[in-house]
Design a protein around this motif. Structure first.
Motif, PDB file in Angstrom:
ATOM      1  N   GLU A   1     -26.307 -11.817  11.310  1.00 39.65           N
ATOM      2  CA  GLU A   1     -26.779 -11.487   9.969  1.00 39.65           C
ATOM      3  C   GLU A   1     -25.670 -11.665   8.938  1.00 39.65           C
ATOM      4  OE1 GLU A   1     -28.837  -7.772   7.510  1.00 39.65           O
ATOM      5  OE2 GLU A   1     -28.445  -7.595   9.659  1.00 39.65           O
TER       6      GLU A   1
ATOM      7  N   HIS B   1     -28.803 -16.371   6.789  1.00 35.56           N
ATOM      8  CA  HIS B   1     -29.927 -16.341   5.853  1.00 35.56           C
ATOM      9  C   HIS B   1     -30.268 -17.757   5.381  1.00 35.56           C
ATOM     10  CE1 HIS B   1     -32.592 -15.045   2.645  1.00 35.56           C
ATOM     11  NE2 HIS B   1     -31.889 -15.802   1.809  1.00 35.56           N
ATOM     12  N   GLN B   2     -29.258 -18.525   4.979  1.00 35.15           N
ATOM     13  CA  GLN B   2     -29.530 -19.881   4.507  1.00 35.15           C
ATOM     14  C   GLN B   2     -30.072 -20.757   5.636  1.00 35.15           C
ATOM     15  OE1 GLN B   2     -26.247 -22.526   3.242  1.00 35.15           O
ATOM     16  NE2 GLN B   2     -27.211 -22.550   1.216  1.00 35.15           N
TER      17      GLN B   2
ATOM     18  N   ASP C   1     -31.870 -19.735   8.223  1.00 40.08           N
ATOM     19  CA  ASP C   1     -33.254 -19.330   8.493  1.00 40.08           C
ATOM     20  C   ASP C   1     -34.204 -19.838   7.417  1.00 40.08           C
ATOM     21  OD1 ASP C   1     -32.643 -18.030  10.852  1.00 40.08           O
ATOM     22  OD2 ASP C   1     -32.507 -16.047   9.939  1.00 40.08           O
TER      23      ASP C   1
END
Length: 610
Positions: A48, A53-54, A56
Motif C-alpha cells: 500500500e 495505487h497508481q 492498481d
C-alpha cells in the motif's frame, strides 16, 4: 522541419541543464562486471502506497478496455466484420485527408495496441489475475486473423506500430503464456516487411526519401533492435536477431556517441532515449562494447546537458544545443516540458539496463528522480482516452489533460507502472540489490532457501526506510543498499538497531553482509540536504529547490525575487507533510512535490537573489 507530433497536429487543421547527479566521477566511465539479474514480476509485490495505487488504477483501466474497439481498425483494414465503437483520437483508422478537418483523428492507427497488450501481460505476471490473462489470450487470438499487409497502407508509422505490437506479443508469450503469440508475431512481421525502411534511418534521412507529407518522416525504425533482440532471446528465431542488427543506427547515432560526440541536440527526445535500450541489447546479445559505450555516453549527455531538476528532459520533445540557454528560455516559451509517460518509460528502461550492467547506483538515483518528480504525479487516464502527456515547467505551470485522445503516452503509461516492481530490486545470484525505497515485498527463491524482504516506508516524504528479513532458516548473503549521491554525511544504516557501514560512500551501493535470521531488520536514515539547481549555465539565478530526490514546485503567486538563504531554509510544515514553506520578506511561499500538485498553478524555477 516540424519536429514533433504535437506541432504537426496543431498545424494540420490550418494547412541541461543543471546536472541531476553530482559529478564526482562520470557515469560513462563506470566499468562493467557481469550484469545483475532482474527478479520476475511475481517476485515483487507493491504494498500500500502511491506506487501500488497508481499500478492498481492503471491495471483496472486497461483491463476494462473494450476488445472489439481495440481490434476494430485492424479488422476494418482486413475486410472483416468490425463490431464495437471507434475509440477515436490517434487510435482509429481514418483517411489521410481527415487530419485537415480533425487533427486528432486517425493520426497513428492502433499505434498503442501492442503496449496495452504488453502492460496487461506484465500486470498479469505481477498479480496472477486470471481475468487479465484471459483478456490477453483473447486479444492475441482475435488479432491473428486481423493483421494483414493492407493495414500498413498509408500508415505513417509502420516501424513504430510494429515495434509496439512486437513487445505486446512477446510479453503475452513470456508473461501470460499466450500459446500462439510467437506465431502471431511472425505473421505481423511478414505483414509489415515491405513497409519497413532498409535500415534504422534517422528522421533527417527519412526526409531525404519520397514522402506524402512530413509526418511520414517521423517513423522510429532506429528503436526496432531492442525488441527484435528480445524476440531472438525468447525463441522467436534467428530472423529477429538479423532484423535487430539491420536496424542498429550505427552510422548516425551509435558510432558518434561511442566516440564521445554529443549528437543529441535537435533530435526527437523520447525516441532517441528509447533507442538507447537497443544499444544495451546489442551489448547483451552481441557483446558489443561499442554499443555499451554509446549508451553510457548518450545517457551522460542526457543528464548533464538536457535535464531539468525533475529528471525530465526534452521541451517540445526536442533536445537542445548545450550552451544555448534554451532550457531556461523554454520556461516562458512552452508548457510542453517533458513527455512524461513515454519519457519516464524510456528513462526507466535505460537506467534499469545500465544499473544491471555497471552496478553503478547512480543510475538508480536518476530513476528515482523521474519516479517521484514525473511519472508518479501523472494524472490518470480518462475513460474517453484523454491522458496526461506533458509535465509543465513553465513559469505559469499547471497539470492538464492533453486535448488529443489515445495519444502515445496512453500506451507507455500501462508499461511503466507495470514495471515498478522489477525496477525496485536486482540480484546477482549471491545477494540482493535494493534500488528503490518503496513499500514492497520481495520474494527471492535462492538456492539456499526462500528469503522474503518486506520494505515499509513513506520515503521520500520521511527520510527513512525499514527492511524486514523473513527466512525459515539462517541465510548468509549480502544486501546492497543504494546510497544516493545526494545523501548527507549523517546518513546511517543500522541492523537490529546497531549502526553498520561507517565507511559508506554516497553514490555507491553499500554492502551489508551477514547471516540473516527471521526478524532481522535493516533501517536507513537519510540526511536529505536541500540544494538549488540552476536550469542551465546561462541562467544561473533561475533555480529549483531540490530536497533529496524531490524537486519542489512553488505554488503561485510567488515574489519576483527570492533570496538564496530563504530557499535553502525551506522546511516541511510538519514531519511527512507534502507541503513545504519558504519564509520571505513578503508572503510565505508554499512548495509541493509534483505528486501533491492538483489544480493549483505553480512554477518550478524561481528567480534567486544571492
Amino acid at each position: 522541419m516540424i519536429s514533433s507530433r504535437r506541432t504537426f497536429l496543431q498545424s494540420a487543421g490550418a494547412l541541461a541543464a543543471a546536472s541531476l547527479l553530482p559529478s564526482r566521477r562520470s557515469l560513462a566511465d563506470t566499468p562493467g562486471p557481469e550484469p545483475l539479474q532482474q527478479f520476475g514480476y511475481s517476485d515483487v509485490e507493491l504494498l500500500e502506497g502511491p506506487l501500488r495505487h497508481q499500478f492498481d488504477v492503471n491495471h483496472a483501466f486497461y483491463a476494462a478496455l473494450d476488445e472489439d474497439a481495440l481490434l476494430k481498425p485492424f479488422r476494418e483494414r482486413a475486410g472483416l466484420p468490425a463490431p464495437g465503437e471507434d475509440m477515436g483520437g490517434w487510435y482509429s483508422w481514418a483517411p489521410l485527408g481527415d487530419l485537415d478537418a480533425r487533427p486528432n483523428n486517425g493520426f497513428a492507427p492502433c499505434h498503442s495496441f501492442g503496449q496495452y497488450l504488453s502492460g496487461l501481460s506484465r500486470d498479469y505476471a505481477a498479480t496472477g489475475n486470471k481475468a487479465t490473462q484471459e483478456k490477453v489470450h483473447r486479444l492475441v487470438r482475435n488479432f491473428a486473423p486481423a493483421i494483414t499487409p493492407h493495414f500498413w497502407d498509408d500508415n505513417r508509422f509502420p516501424a513504430y506500430t510494429y515495434d509496439k505490437i512486437s513487445i505486446g506479443m512477446l510479453d503475452a508469450y513470456q508473461f501470460a503464456a499466450a500459446p500462439d503469440a510467437l506465431k502471431v508475431l511472425d505473421k505481423t512481421l511478414d505483414s509489415v516487411w515491405d513497409h519497413l525502411p532498409p535500415r534504422g534511418l534517422s528522421r533527417a534521412q527519412q526526409y531525404e526519401r519520397p514522402h506524402k507529407d512530413e509526418s511520414f518522416c517521423w517513423d522510429e525504425p532506429y528503436t526496432l533492435p531492442e525488441n527484435a533482440f528480445i524476440a531472438y532471446q525468447r525463441g522467436a528465431g534467428d530472423r529477429y536477431k538479423d532484423l535487430a542488427v539491420r536496424f542498429l543506427a550505427d552510422d548516425w547515432y551509435w558510432d558518434p556517441l561511442a566516440k564521445g560526440e554529443n549528437v543529441l541536440p535537435h533530435k526527437h527526445a523520447y525516441s532517441h532515449v528509447n533507442a538507447m535500450s537497443s544499444a544495451m541489447q546489442a551489448y547483451l546479445v552481441l557483446g558489443s562494447e561499442k554499443h555499451l559505450r554509446a549508451a553510457k555516453n548518450g545517457f551522460e549527455f542526457l543528464r548533464t546537458t538536457q535535464s531539468f531538476a525533475t529528471g525530465g528532459w526534452g521541451p517540445n520533445e526536442d533536445f537542445r544545443e548545450p550552451g544555448s540557454g534554451e532550457l531556461g528560455e523554454s520556461l516562458t516559451k512552452t508548457h510542453s516540458s517533458f513527455e512524461t509517460p513515454c519519457g519516464s518509460y524510456a528513462h526507466f528502461k535505460i537506467t534499469r539496463y545500465l544499473t544491471r550492467v555497471t552496478r553503478d547506483s547512480r543510475y538508480g538515483d536518476s530513476m528515482e528522480r523521474v519516479l517521484y518528480n514525473c511519472i508518479l504525479g501523472a494524472l490518470p487516464i480518462q475513460p474517453d482516452g484523454h491522458g496526461f502527456y506533458y509535465s509543465d515547467y513553465n513559469n505559469d505551470g499547471s497539470k492538464v489533460y492533453h486535448p488529443y485522445q489515445w495519444h502515445c503516452c496512453t500506451g507507455t503509461f500501462s508499461q511503466v507502472t507495470a514495471d515498478y516492481g522489477i525496477s525496485s530490486y536486482f540480484h546477482d545470484g549471491q545477494g540482493i540489490y535494493v534500488n528503490l525505497y518503496v513499500p514492497s515485498r520481495l520474494t527471492w527463491n535462492r538456492a539456499g532457501g526462500r528469503v522474503v524482504l518486506v520494505q515499509k516506508t513513506d520515503y521520500p516524504h520521511t527520510p527513512q526506510t525499514e527492511i524486514a528479513i523473513e527466512t525459515d532458516k539462517l541465510a548468509a548473503f549480502p544486501v546492497y543498499l543504494r546510497i544516493p549521491a545526494w545523501a548527507g554525511a549523517k546518513t546511517s544504516v543500522s541492523v537490529n538497531g546497531k549502526r553498520v557501514g561507517e565507511s559508506m560512500e554516497p553514490g555507491r551501493f553499500m554492502r551489508v553482509d551477514r547471516t540473516w535470521k527471521k526478524g532481522d531488520r535493516i533501517e536507513i536514515e537519510f540526511e536529505m540536504p536541500t540544494t538549488l539547481e540552476a536550469v542551465d549555465p546561462q541562467h544561473p539565478n533561475l533555480v529549483a529547490p531540490v530536497h533529496g530526490p524531490l524537486a519542489l514546485f512553488a505554488v503561485l503567486p510567488v515574489p519576483t525575487i527570492v533570496r538564496r538563504t530563504a530557499l535553502l531554509k525551506a522546511a516541511q510544515v510538519s514531519p511527512g507533510s507534502t507541503d513545504w514553506q519558504v519564509k520571505t520578506d513578503a508572503v510565505p511561499i508554499t512548495l509541493r512535490p509534483f505528486t501533491a500538485i492538483k489544480d493549483e498553478h505553480y512554477r518550478l524555477y524561481l528567480n534567486m537573489k544571492g
